[in-house]
Design a protein around this motif. Structure first.
Motif, PDB file in Angstrom:
ATOM      1  N   GLY A 120     -14.369   6.719  -0.570  1.00 32.89           N
ATOM      2  CA  GLY A 120     -15.008   6.364   0.688  1.00 32.89           C
ATOM      3  C   GLY A 120     -14.530   5.056   1.302  1.00 32.89           C
ATOM      4  N   GLN A 121     -13.531   4.411   0.696  1.00 34.30           N
ATOM      5  CA  GLN A 121     -13.013   3.149   1.235  1.00 34.30           C
ATOM      6  C   GLN A 121     -12.298   3.390   2.559  1.00 34.30           C
ATOM      7  OE1 GLN A 121     -10.409   0.854  -1.350  1.00 34.30           O
ATOM      8  NE2 GLN A 121      -9.417  -0.088   0.425  1.00 34.30           N
ATOM      9  N   ASP A 122     -12.574   2.552   3.520  1.00 34.60           N
ATOM     10  CA  ASP A 122     -11.925   2.582   4.823  1.00 34.60           C
ATOM     11  C   ASP A 122     -10.477   2.136   4.658  1.00 34.60           C
ATOM     12  OD1 ASP A 122     -11.070   2.247   7.433  1.00 34.60           O
ATOM     13  OD2 ASP A 122     -12.600   0.770   7.966  1.00 34.60           O
ATOM     14  N   LEU A 123      -9.530   3.074   4.771  1.00 30.19           N
ATOM     15  CA  LEU A 123      -8.114   2.748   4.566  1.00 30.19           C
ATOM     16  C   LEU A 123      -7.448   2.177   5.815  1.00 30.19           C
ATOM     17  CD1 LEU A 123      -6.911   5.723   2.337  1.00 30.19           C
ATOM     18  CD2 LEU A 123      -7.579   3.405   1.639  1.00 30.19           C
ATOM     19  N   LEU A 124      -8.194   2.060   6.914  1.00 30.76           N
ATOM     20  CA  LEU A 124      -7.641   1.446   8.120  1.00 30.76           C
ATOM     21  C   LEU A 124      -8.003  -0.032   8.218  1.00 30.76           C
ATOM     22  CD1 LEU A 124      -8.204   4.339  10.681  1.00 30.76           C
ATOM     23  CD2 LEU A 124      -6.056   3.626   9.607  1.00 30.76           C
ATOM     24  N   ASN A 125      -8.808  -0.521   7.286  1.00 31.68           N
ATOM     25  CA  ASN A 125      -9.168  -1.936   7.243  1.00 31.68           C
ATOM     26  C   ASN A 125      -8.096  -2.666   6.439  1.00 31.68           C
ATOM     27  OD1 ASN A 125     -10.203  -4.485   6.847  1.00 31.68           O
ATOM     28  ND2 ASN A 125     -12.279  -3.778   6.437  1.00 31.68           N
ATOM     29  N   SER A 126      -7.159  -3.302   7.135  1.00 31.99           N
ATOM     30  CA  SER A 126      -6.007  -3.927   6.474  1.00 31.99           C
ATOM     31  C   SER A 126      -6.392  -5.103   5.579  1.00 31.99           C
ATOM     32  CB  SER A 126      -4.989  -4.384   7.517  1.00 31.99           C
ATOM     33  OG  SER A 126      -5.563  -5.345   8.381  1.00 31.99           O
ATOM     34  N   ASN A 127      -7.631  -5.572   5.654  1.00 28.41           N
ATOM     35  CA  ASN A 127      -8.075  -6.678   4.799  1.00 28.41           C
ATOM     36  C   ASN A 127      -8.473  -6.217   3.404  1.00 28.41           C
ATOM     37  OD1 ASN A 127      -7.756  -8.583   6.874  1.00 28.41           O
ATOM     38  ND2 ASN A 127      -9.749  -8.013   7.725  1.00 28.41           N
ATOM     39  N   ILE A 149      -1.605  -1.323   6.273  1.00 26.98           N
ATOM     40  CA  ILE A 149      -1.453  -2.586   7.002  1.00 26.98           C
ATOM     41  C   ILE A 149      -0.970  -2.342   8.431  1.00 26.98           C
ATOM     42  CG2 ILE A 149      -1.063  -3.992   4.951  1.00 26.98           C
ATOM     43  CD1 ILE A 149       1.979  -3.810   5.563  1.00 26.98           C
ATOM     44  N   GLY A 150      -0.577  -1.130   8.726  1.00 30.27           N
ATOM     45  CA  GLY A 150      -0.132  -0.791  10.069  1.00 30.27           C
ATOM     46  C   GLY A 150       0.194   0.682  10.178  1.00 30.27           C
ATOM     47  N   TYR A 151       0.381   1.132  11.393  1.00 30.15           N
ATOM     48  CA  TYR A 151       0.721   2.541  11.617  1.00 30.15           C
ATOM     49  C   TYR A 151       1.417   2.678  12.962  1.00 30.15           C
ATOM     50  CZ  TYR A 151      -3.295   2.700  14.754  1.00 30.15           C
ATOM     51  OH  TYR A 151      -4.169   2.451  15.779  1.00 30.15           O
ATOM     52  N   SER A 152       2.120   3.773  13.106  1.00 32.26           N
ATOM     53  CA  SER A 152       2.697   4.152  14.395  1.00 32.26           C
ATOM     54  C   SER A 152       2.592   5.668  14.507  1.00 32.26           C
ATOM     55  CB  SER A 152       4.150   3.681  14.518  1.00 32.26           C
ATOM     56  OG  SER A 152       4.938   4.268  13.512  1.00 32.26           O
ATOM     57  N   VAL A 153       2.636   6.156  15.733  1.00 31.17           N
ATOM     58  CA  VAL A 153       2.490   7.587  15.979  1.00 31.17           C
ATOM     59  C   VAL A 153       3.619   8.032  16.895  1.00 31.17           C
ATOM     60  CG1 VAL A 153       0.947   9.405  16.808  1.00 31.17           C
ATOM     61  CG2 VAL A 153      -0.019   7.329  15.784  1.00 31.17           C
ATOM     62  N   ASN A 154       4.263   9.143  16.535  1.00 30.34           N
ATOM     63  CA  ASN A 154       5.371   9.684  17.315  1.00 30.34           C
ATOM     64  C   ASN A 154       5.063  11.129  17.725  1.00 30.34           C
ATOM     65  OD1 ASN A 154       8.110   9.256  18.353  1.00 30.34           O
ATOM     66  ND2 ASN A 154       8.664  10.894  16.951  1.00 30.34           N
ATOM     67  N   ASP A 155       5.323  11.431  18.979  1.00 32.22           N
ATOM     68  CA  ASP A 155       5.100  12.770  19.532  1.00 32.22           C
ATOM     69  C   ASP A 155       6.273  13.669  19.161  1.00 32.22           C
ATOM     70  OD1 ASP A 155       4.612  15.022  21.057  1.00 32.22           O
ATOM     71  OD2 ASP A 155       4.523  13.963  22.970  1.00 32.22           O
ATOM     72  N   GLN A 156       6.035  14.699  18.356  1.00 32.23           N
ATOM     73  CA  GLN A 156       7.098  15.618  17.953  1.00 32.23           C
ATOM     74  C   GLN A 156       7.572  16.507  19.096  1.00 32.23           C
ATOM     75  OE1 GLN A 156       5.119  17.326  14.388  1.00 32.23           O
ATOM     76  NE2 GLN A 156       6.981  16.672  13.330  1.00 32.23           N
ATOM     77  N   ASN A 157       6.755  16.658  20.129  1.00 32.74           N
ATOM     78  CA  ASN A 157       7.138  17.466  21.288  1.00 32.74           C
ATOM     79  C   ASN A 157       7.630  16.598  22.436  1.00 32.74           C
ATOM     80  OD1 ASN A 157       6.229  19.866  19.995  1.00 32.74           O
ATOM     81  ND2 ASN A 157       4.149  19.346  20.550  1.00 32.74           N
TER      82      ASN A 157
END
Length: 167
Positions: free
Chosen positions: A39-46, A52-60
């Motif tokens: 249940g740990q929030d994996l988007l909390n970089s602390n 610690i970061g993310y990026s998103v790419n559109d495959q289409n």
């Protein structure tokens, strides 16, 4: 003169009527939470072990690198989530009829974290399917790494769609 005023008033009255049947409900906002099995929030970089970061790419997208902006938000009780409203290209998945279509967007989420001083990037895939009819445009299904994580029935009310990913 009275006839012109009467015609003007009638035109004004008819132009002000609303046809509620012609209004399309739009329901496409998604809040994406990423947690571990505890249940740990994996988007909390602390927090240790979180991304610690993310990026998103559109495959289409129109090119190989087609970034999609999905901002990181926080709830009042300090849980982080990615808020996806729009940005990835939608392509037709099927067209049952001109009055009922399914669209999809495909994205790659590159999630970065540091373990033992080594930065690791995990590339996950997410497909969002949308239902379109003259009455509604809504998220109908979310598939994350090949597994269905969210579904919504056609007659479900508008809401912010919550998707929880367990990693």
């Amino acid at each position: 003169m009275f006839t012109l005023k009467l015609i003007a008033v009638l035109c004004l009255l008819f132009s002000c009527t609303r046809d509620d049947d012609s209004i399309q409900r739009i329901d496409q906002i998604m809040n994406i939470y990423i947690k571990n099995s505890a249940g740990q929030d994996l988007l909390n970089s602390n927090k240790a072990g979180s991304f610690i970061g993310y990026s998103v790419n559109d495959q289409n997208g129109t090119s190989d690198v087609a970034p999609v902006s999905i901002p990181l938000r926080m709830t009042t009780d300090s849980l982080y989530y990615m808020e996806y409203i729009a940005g990835a290209k939608r392509v037709t998945l099927d067209s049952v009829s001109p009055e009922n279509r399914t669209y999809r967007s495909n994205m790659v989420l590159s999630l970065r974290r540091t373990i033992n001083n080594v930065t690791d990037t995990i590339n996950d895939t997410m497909e969002i399917q949308y239902r379109w009819t003259p009455a509604v445009f809504q998220v109908s299904k979310v598939i994350y790494n090949g597994q269905v994580k969210f579904t919504k029935e056609a007659d479900a009310p508008n809401s912010i769609n919550t998707v929880t990913i367990i990693k």
